[in-house]
Design an enzyme around this catalytic site. Sequence first.
Site, PDB file in Angstrom:
ATOM      1  N   GLY A 299      11.592   5.483  -0.890  1.00  0.00           N
ATOM      2  CA  GLY A 299      11.145   6.855  -0.644  1.00  0.00           C
ATOM      3  C   GLY A 299      10.496   7.500  -1.850  1.00  0.00           C
TER       4      GLY A 299
ATOM      5  N   GLY B  99       7.388   6.687  -2.855  1.00  0.00           N
ATOM      6  CA  GLY B  99       5.931   6.574  -2.742  1.00  0.00           C
ATOM      7  C   GLY B  99       5.392   5.351  -3.468  1.00  0.00           C
TER       8      GLY B  99
ATOM      9  N   SER C 254       7.814   0.462  -1.039  1.00  0.00           N
ATOM     10  CA  SER C 254       8.821  -0.580  -0.875  1.00  0.00           C
ATOM     11  C   SER C 254       8.719  -1.202   0.517  1.00  0.00           C
ATOM     12  CB  SER C 254      10.224  -0.021  -1.108  1.00  0.00           C
ATOM     13  OG  SER C 254      10.459   1.087  -0.282  1.00  0.00           O
ATOM     14  N   SER C 255       8.365  -0.405   1.513  1.00  0.00           N
ATOM     15  CA  SER C 255       8.288  -0.971   2.867  1.00  0.00           C
ATOM     16  C   SER C 255       7.132  -1.962   2.996  1.00  0.00           C
ATOM     17  CB  SER C 255       8.194   0.126   3.931  1.00  0.00           C
ATOM     18  OG  SER C 255       7.249   1.074   3.573  1.00  0.00           O
TER      19      SER C 255
ATOM     20  N   ASP D  73      -1.452  -0.193   1.251  1.00  0.00           N
ATOM     21  CA  ASP D  73      -0.249  -0.691   0.574  1.00  0.00           C
ATOM     22  C   ASP D  73      -0.090  -2.203   0.741  1.00  0.00           C
ATOM     23  OD1 ASP D  73      -0.003   1.993   0.221  1.00  0.00           O
ATOM     24  OD2 ASP D  73       1.670   2.250   1.614  1.00  0.00           O
TER      25      ASP D  73
ATOM     26  N   THR E  11      -6.908   8.439   2.441  1.00  0.00           N
ATOM     27  CA  THR E  11      -8.290   8.079   2.759  1.00  0.00           C
ATOM     28  C   THR E  11      -8.362   6.742   3.483  1.00  0.00           C
ATOM     29  OG1 THR E  11      -8.321   7.300   0.479  1.00  0.00           O
ATOM     30  CG2 THR E  11      -9.523   9.330   0.933  1.00  0.00           C
ATOM     31  N   ASP E  12      -7.314   5.915   3.348  1.00  0.00           N
ATOM     32  CA  ASP E  12      -7.428   4.545   3.903  1.00  0.00           C
ATOM     33  C   ASP E  12      -7.611   4.552   5.421  1.00  0.00           C
ATOM     34  OD1 ASP E  12      -4.721   5.216   4.325  1.00  0.00           O
ATOM     35  OD2 ASP E  12      -3.924   3.303   3.568  1.00  0.00           O
TER      36      ASP E  12
END
Length: 383
Positions: free
Chosen positions: A118, A120, A123-124, A168, A33-34
């Site tokens: 990976g 979810g 981490s990135s 995020d 949704t973001d």
Amino acid sequence: MKQKITQKFKELHKTNPVMFNAPGRINLIGEHTDYNEGFVFPAAIDKSIVLAINLNNSQKANLYAYDLDESVEIDINHIEKNDKPWANYILGVIDEFHKKGFDVKGFDCVFGGNIPHGAGLSSSAALETVFTFAFNHLHHFEIPKTEMIKMAQMAEVNFVGVNCGIMDQFISFNGQKDKALLLDCRTLEYEYKNIHLEGYSIVLADTLVKHALASGEYNIRRQECEKGVKILQKLYPNINSLRDVNTTQLKEAKSYFPETIYKRCLYVVEENERVQQAGNYLDQKQAINFGEMLFKSHEGLSKLYEVSCAELDMLVTLAKATGDVIGARMMGGGFGGCTINIVKTEAKEHFKTQLRTDFQQQFGHEPKFYEVSIENGAEIIAL
Ligand code: GLA
């Protein structure tokens, strides 16, 4: 972890570093949704990236990834893509600073963390956040926080090539201990909310399927939503995003849509409504109703938005079947990674055992479980 990173920095560079921390995140509800200017409900967690860094009075940046035992040396004035994927998140951040006219100087750094990749858990974004935060601090740029969040996000969009939304990086900067953050991704207004789930625990179940497919499919979903907006604009010229329509308006416009695009839009519009409702249910301490929103969210993500996978669907089905889970859904971009489960605290171990056995039977390996605590966003840490 902090100690190991500091130690390694001292060993490599013979000076004391400045230390920073930026967390990964969970998202209670509000997925995909973001980037549709909608609502999300994330919280920062106790899995994070720790960075030891210092300026080195040179034109070189020495990057060392502790967990991988890999290093990269770059010329700070020539930022280009690197064949080490992890380096690109950092290079992307430097590039954003340069583009905005902020002169990042040469530096030495060591970083590492405990956010599974990976899965979810972002981490990135934590990596982009910790470097953005650190560069701003070390150079005294005094960039406003919201600006930094956008720079961290754009590092991923422009350099890594994932056209991600702002959730995020926003939560990695703004997390607050024991609170979830209900964010309006259009205005960036937000509200911290207590997670009133007495008697229940939040347990993550990791499929251990890495969401490698995700970035391509992710960008496709974005385009599909944009197509949906174009179709809707013919009927409702004043709308700018899926945020601006409700389900009634969307359903009225159904005949104008190709089926796939309609499904994508329906998911997003309904999910936005669910986030709002879920926020109210939490405020009113209505755990069961809150949990129901999560099950519905998963159904939409799986059937309408089609970003789930067999392993995630199975984990949600198994969770529901235990009778001890009041809400469960896939979390993050999808195609692998974790589910989030609201589990009766007293039945937590039974829940894990049940999922382990049944999942193993289907897929030949056990899922992994994480119980996370809710923590603060990016910060400088004392040595
Ligand atoms: C990834 C992106 C976020 C968000 C989620 C899905 O985590 O980085 O911006 O779109 O997927 O909700």
